[in-house]
Enzyme design. Structure first.
Site, PDB file in Angstrom:
ATOM      1  N   ARG A  39       0.842  -1.212   0.000  1.00 32.91           N
ATOM      2  CA  ARG A  39       0.000   0.000   0.000  1.00 32.91           C
ATOM      3  C   ARG A  39       0.860   1.238   0.000  1.00 32.91           C
ATOM      4  NH1 ARG A  39      -5.622  -1.118   2.490  1.00 32.91           N
ATOM      5  NH2 ARG A  39      -6.163  -2.303   0.678  1.00 32.91           N
TER       6      ARG A  39
ATOM      7  N   GLN B 213      -0.534   1.956  -6.071  1.00 30.56           N
ATOM      8  CA  GLN B 213      -1.988   2.089  -5.936  1.00 30.56           C
ATOM      9  C   GLN B 213      -2.728   1.602  -7.198  1.00 30.56           C
ATOM     10  OE1 GLN B 213      -2.657   5.890  -4.308  1.00 30.56           O
ATOM     11  NE2 GLN B 213      -4.523   5.290  -3.244  1.00 30.56           N
TER      12      GLN B 213
ATOM     13  N   ASP C  83      -3.203  -2.279  -7.624  1.00 25.12           N
ATOM     14  CA  ASP C  83      -3.805  -2.977  -6.490  1.00 25.12           C
ATOM     15  C   ASP C  83      -5.176  -3.563  -6.838  1.00 25.12           C
ATOM     16  OD1 ASP C  83      -4.580  -3.845  -4.030  1.00 25.12           O
ATOM     17  OD2 ASP C  83      -4.744  -1.867  -3.113  1.00 25.12           O
TER      18      ASP C  83
ATOM     19  N   SER D 141      -8.035  -3.341  -4.182  1.00 22.13           N
ATOM     20  CA  SER D 141      -8.808  -2.095  -4.175  1.00 22.13           C
ATOM     21  C   SER D 141      -9.809  -2.053  -5.320  1.00 22.13           C
ATOM     22  CB  SER D 141      -7.895  -0.875  -4.311  1.00 22.13           C
ATOM     23  OG  SER D 141      -7.185  -0.681  -3.134  1.00 22.13           O
TER      24      SER D 141
ATOM     25  N   TYR E 245      -4.153  -0.381   6.940  1.00 20.01           N
ATOM     26  CA  TYR E 245      -5.092  -1.421   7.371  1.00 20.01           C
ATOM     27  C   TYR E 245      -5.395  -1.267   8.852  1.00 20.01           C
ATOM     28  CZ  TYR E 245      -4.226  -4.165   3.114  1.00 20.01           C
ATOM     29  OH  TYR E 245      -4.143  -4.610   1.825  1.00 20.01           O
TER      30      TYR E 245
HETATM   31  P1  NAD Z   1      -9.786  -4.030   4.450  1.00 17.53           P
HETATM   32  O1  NAD Z   1     -10.520  -4.694   3.325  1.00 17.53           O
HETATM   33  O2  NAD Z   1      -8.658  -4.756   5.101  1.00 17.53           O
HETATM   34  O3  NAD Z   1     -10.841  -3.683   5.610  1.00 17.53           O
HETATM   35  C1  NAD Z   1     -12.056  -3.027   5.358  1.00 17.53           C
HETATM   36  C2  NAD Z   1     -12.318  -2.029   6.483  1.00 17.53           C
HETATM   37  O4  NAD Z   1     -12.682  -2.724   7.684  1.00 17.53           O
HETATM   38  C3  NAD Z   1     -11.144  -1.135   6.843  1.00 17.53           C
HETATM   39  O5  NAD Z   1     -11.503   0.206   6.665  1.00 17.53           O
HETATM   40  C4  NAD Z   1     -10.864  -1.471   8.306  1.00 17.53           C
HETATM   41  O6  NAD Z   1     -10.438  -0.339   9.049  1.00 17.53           O
HETATM   42  C5  NAD Z   1     -12.237  -1.947   8.764  1.00 17.53           C
HETATM   43  N1  NAD Z   1     -12.264  -2.710  10.021  1.00 17.53           N
HETATM   44  C6  NAD Z   1     -11.388  -3.649  10.476  1.00 17.53           C
HETATM   45  N2  NAD Z   1     -11.776  -4.101  11.691  1.00 17.53           N
HETATM   46  C7  NAD Z   1     -12.932  -3.445  12.005  1.00 17.53           C
HETATM   47  C8  NAD Z   1     -13.809  -3.481  13.120  1.00 17.53           C
HETATM   48  N3  NAD Z   1     -13.585  -4.287  14.163  1.00 17.53           N
HETATM   49  N4  NAD Z   1     -14.895  -2.680  13.114  1.00 17.53           N
HETATM   50  C9  NAD Z   1     -15.128  -1.864  12.057  1.00 17.53           C
HETATM   51  N5  NAD Z   1     -14.331  -1.778  10.977  1.00 17.53           N
HETATM   52  C10 NAD Z   1     -13.240  -2.566  10.949  1.00 17.53           C
HETATM   53  O7  NAD Z   1      -9.224  -2.607   4.031  1.00 17.53           O
HETATM   54  P2  NAD Z   1      -9.351  -1.782   2.679  1.00 17.53           P
HETATM   55  O8  NAD Z   1     -10.756  -1.381   2.484  1.00 17.53           O
HETATM   56  O9  NAD Z   1      -8.710  -2.547   1.561  1.00 17.53           O
HETATM   57  O10 NAD Z   1      -8.445  -0.489   2.930  1.00 17.53           O
HETATM   58  C11 NAD Z   1      -8.294   0.161   4.145  1.00 17.53           C
HETATM   59  C12 NAD Z   1      -7.531   1.477   3.956  1.00 17.53           C
HETATM   60  O11 NAD Z   1      -6.360   1.390   3.166  1.00 17.53           O
HETATM   61  C13 NAD Z   1      -8.369   2.539   3.289  1.00 17.53           C
HETATM   62  O12 NAD Z   1      -8.144   3.732   3.974  1.00 17.53           O
HETATM   63  C14 NAD Z   1      -7.819   2.663   1.910  1.00 17.53           C
HETATM   64  O13 NAD Z   1      -8.031   3.945   1.356  1.00 17.53           O
HETATM   65  C15 NAD Z   1      -6.359   2.388   2.148  1.00 17.53           C
HETATM   66  N6  NAD Z   1      -5.740   1.886   0.911  1.00 17.53           N
HETATM   67  C16 NAD Z   1      -4.543   2.413   0.517  1.00 17.53           C
HETATM   68  C17 NAD Z   1      -3.942   1.961  -0.660  1.00 17.53           C
HETATM   69  C18 NAD Z   1      -2.627   2.526  -1.140  1.00 17.53           C
HETATM   70  O14 NAD Z   1      -2.158   3.502  -0.631  1.00 17.53           O
HETATM   71  N7  NAD Z   1      -1.979   1.917  -2.135  1.00 17.53           N
HETATM   72  C19 NAD Z   1      -4.537   0.945  -1.401  1.00 17.53           C
HETATM   73  C20 NAD Z   1      -5.737   0.411  -0.953  1.00 17.53           C
HETATM   74  C21 NAD Z   1      -6.330   0.899   0.211  1.00 17.53           C
END
Ligand code: NAD
Length: 362
Positions: A117, A122, A125, A128, A224
């Site tokens: 990440r 990005q 990915d 995403s 994450y």
């Molecule tokens: P994910 O699929 O691992 O998790 C989904 C969501 O569940 C996350 O937002 C996490 O905080 C939440 N979660 C975990 N435990 C929880 C709980 N007990 N109660 C409520 N919510 C809970 O994560 P994701 O959606 O793939 O991405 C998370 C973050 O990473 C986002 O902010 C996204 O923008 C960022 N991201 C960055 C990049 C990059 O920079 N290359 C790429 C993809 C995502």
């Protein structure tokens, strides 16, 4: 000699996506790469063989024979792996299955779920891009399972209040679910443990539930979430127990990388929901956010429908494949130089993705 990228037809049951679409082929060929596509590989995603041919790909019956670089959506089956020639490079999702089947095979494997990440990666990915599709589709599934309409309506037959949708986990899938549910006219609330998610939820016009359970330390490396402590989990469950019975639809997307999904919707919470309500559990494949979820099934408990959603991106195969393909082309753009694949195991992205290098497990 230019490297050849091979695209097999996906063989996993129900998988309609393809790793590379004709536009992707065109882009690779422009950069000096040859592409071979298995006959019918894109058919289930609505991309016919002649579109691949027009883009410059060779249509073949056995793309794995003599393959150099293979791009796939789903983890290769044992039969596929056995057909891959020694020395080849496989780029695919590998899922949670054991990697031991790569032992004693002179293969190099790059796992798409390990793309780091970082800003540079990005656009490579697939987690995403595919979560975006899943988040959107989860709302459509919920709307079609719900006993209610989503929007507020004022008609000659009376006025309807809008449905209340609650999204748990406001990452990539959750934010897309919030936006989609808002577009359908629902009143949306959401919850996440990461503070950054709170701002994003509010910016989409949803309300944020349980701000007091959000902590700065909830965010682990790479954006994450980390697993909650027992105390945090107890406070989260208490807040959710109060909010869940007030909504019509719950969409759960909470995940902790490499761990089972956190259990956030208990049997008691389901029992407190109104008949006709819906839960769509996007974490079904990693154990489910709801205690009652059955992966791949839709069940009904006290009039509440619980959808154990698996592989929703495959149900929107044209766009899911288009986005997947863009990710693959960008990744290959970083790995292929002057028409040749040059893997640098010290490169930040390659290092993170390598699960086997010339037969040695990483
Ligand atoms: P994910 O699929 O691992 O998790 C989904 C969501 O569940 C996350 O937002 C996490 O905080 C939440 N979660 C975990 N435990 C929880 C709980 N007990 N109660 C409520 N919510 C809970 O994560 P994701 O959606 O793939 O991405 C998370 C973050 O990473 C986002 O902010 C996204 O923008 C960022 N991201 C960055 C990049 C990059 O920079 N290359 C790429 C993809 C995502």
């Amino acid at each position: 000699m230019a490297v050849t990228v091979s695209v097999p037809r996906e063989t996993a049951p129900g998988e309609r996506r393809v790793a590379l679409v004709p536009d992707g082929v065109r882009a690779l060929i422009k950069s000096g790469v040859a592409v071979r596509v298995e006959r019918g590989a894109g058919a289930a995603a609505t991309y016919p063989d002649d579109a691949y041919e027009s883009a410059g790909a060779a249509i073949v019956a056995s793309p794995l024979t003599d393959a150099q670089v293979i791009v796939k959506v789903q983890r290769p089956s044992q039969a596929e792996l056995d057909a891959i020639p020694s020395g080849a490079v496989v780029i695919s999702l590998f899922g949670a299955g054991p990697e031991s089947y790569l032992v004693n095979r002179n293969l190099t494997a790059l796992a798409l779920e390990r793309v780091p990440r970082i800003t540079r990666a990005q656009s490579m990915d697939v987690l995403s891009s595919q979560a975006t599709v899943a988040g959107y589709k989860s709302v459509l599934v919920a709307a079609s399972e719900s006993a209610k309409l989503f929007p507020m309506l004022t008609t000659a037959a009376g006025s309807l209040v809008p449905s209340k949708v609650f999204v748990i986990g406001a990452g990539v899938a959750g934010l897309q679910a919030i936006a989609t549910a808002r577009r359908l006219g629902a009143v949306v609330s959401a919850f996440d443990v990461r503070p950054a998610a709170r701002e994003q939820v509010l910016s989409l016009g949803a309300t944020f539930v349980a701000s007091d359970t959000v902590t700065q330390s909830a965010e682990a490396a790479g954006g994450y979430a980390r697993a909650q402590t027992d105390d945090e989990q107890a406070r989260t469950l208490a807040t959710l127990a109060a909010h869940v019975p007030t909504v019509d639809v719950v969409i759960t997307t909470a995940q902790i990388p490499g761990k089972p999904a956190p259990r956030l919707i208990t049997t008691a919470m389901v029992a407190a929901m109104k008949p006709g309500s819906v839960i769509v559990d996007l974490a079904a494949e990693t154990g489910g956010n709801c205690e009652l979820t059955k992966p791949g099934e839709t069940i009904e408990v006290n009039g509440v429908r619980i959808v154990g959603a698996t592989n929703l991106p495959s149900t929107v195969p044209l766009h899911a494949s288009l986005m997947f393909s863009k990710n693959i082309v960008t990744l290959l753009g970083a790995l292929i130089k002057d028409g040749e694949l040059r893997l640098d195991p010290q490169d930040e992205i390659t290092k993170a993705m390598l699960i086997a290098h010339n037969g040695a497990l990483k």
